[in-house]
Write a protein that holds these residues in place. Structure first.
Motif, PDB file in Angstrom:
ATOM      1  N   PHE A  48       0.611  -1.286   0.113  1.00  0.00           N
ATOM      2  CA  PHE A  48       0.092  -0.046   0.032  1.00  0.00           C
ATOM      3  C   PHE A  48       1.039   1.245  -0.023  1.00  0.00           C
ATOM      4  O   PHE A  48       0.635   2.261  -0.735  1.00  0.00           O
ATOM      5  N   ALA A  49       1.996   1.239   0.691  1.00  0.00           N
ATOM      6  CA  ALA A  49       3.018   2.435   1.041  1.00  0.00           C
ATOM      7  C   ALA A  49       3.450   2.517  -0.627  1.00  0.00           C
ATOM      8  O   ALA A  49       3.805   3.768  -0.887  1.00  0.00           O
ATOM      9  N   GLN A  50       3.896   1.458  -1.218  1.00  0.00           N
ATOM     10  CA  GLN A  50       4.393   1.639  -2.455  1.00  0.00           C
ATOM     11  C   GLN A  50       3.604   2.389  -3.375  1.00  0.00           C
ATOM     12  O   GLN A  50       3.796   3.131  -4.249  1.00  0.00           O
ATOM     13  N   PHE A  51       2.310   1.946  -3.459  1.00  0.00           N
ATOM     14  CA  PHE A  51       1.360   2.375  -4.404  1.00  0.00           C
ATOM     15  C   PHE A  51       1.034   3.728  -4.167  1.00  0.00           C
ATOM     16  O   PHE A  51       0.640   4.775  -4.891  1.00  0.00           O
ATOM     17  N   ILE A  52       1.096   4.123  -2.784  1.00  0.00           N
ATOM     18  CA  ILE A  52       0.724   5.560  -2.668  1.00  0.00           C
ATOM     19  C   ILE A  52       1.994   6.364  -2.892  1.00  0.00           C
ATOM     20  O   ILE A  52       1.568   7.718  -3.318  1.00  0.00           O
ATOM     21  N   ALA A  53       2.913   6.016  -2.942  1.00  0.00           N
ATOM     22  CA  ALA A  53       4.401   6.671  -3.625  1.00  0.00           C
ATOM     23  C   ALA A  53       3.929   6.927  -4.760  1.00  0.00           C
ATOM     24  O   ALA A  53       4.068   8.098  -5.368  1.00  0.00           O
TER      25      ALA A  53
END
Length: 154
Positions: A48-53
């Motif tokens: 999720f953090a990677q896709f938020i970036a």
């Protein structure tokens, strides 16, 4: 949906759909590798953090290109400006999601978070999120998620 940010919302939708597909794939990998539900739920935070970036980079790129295209009249100049700003926003996304993947791998190696979890699952989850998010970001910025002003749709 109308307005100058219509394609931006479509692009965010494509990123969300890509993240959903990655999550569905990781659930199967977690099951078959024996990683378990706890590992799957923990890896979702990193994915999720990677896709938020990637999403933040896309929104910033879209707003910058949309603002630049407002002062241009030639469609080729608008597209050239849009494509010229891809690297400026893709590199930070790659670096940020790469640091998130590195943090997950380091946490697994020193047994901080992924204690007793199959390393194959950890590697596959963070690398899948890294590659899928950034490749989808590039495809959006190059082909499908161009601002409406660049495409001369108002």
């Amino acid at each position: 949906m109308s307005g100058e940010f219509r394609n931006m919302f479509k692009g965010i939708g494509w990123l969300a759909a890509g993240m959903f597909l990655v999550i569905m794939g990781l659930s199967r990998v977690a099951y078959h590798s024996g990683a378990g539900t706890a590992a799957f739920q923990l890896s979702l935070l990193f994915v999720f953090a990677q896709f938020i970036a990637a999403g933040i980079a896309y929104v910033q790129w879209y707003r910058t290109v949309n603002r630049l295209a407002a002062d241009m009249y030639n469609t080729e100049e608008k597209r050239k400006a849009a494509f010229g700003h891809i690297i400026r926003y893709l590199v930070p996304s790659v670096l940020c999601s790469g640091l998130i993947a590195l943090a997950a791998v380091i946490a697994m190696l020193i047994h901080v978070i992924f204690v007793g979890i199959n390393p194959v699952y950890c590697y596959s989850s963070v690398l899948t999120g890294f590659f899928t998010g950034n490749i989808l970001l590039f495809i959006l910025m190059r082909f499908f998620g161009l601002p409406d002003r660049v495409l001369n749709r108002y």
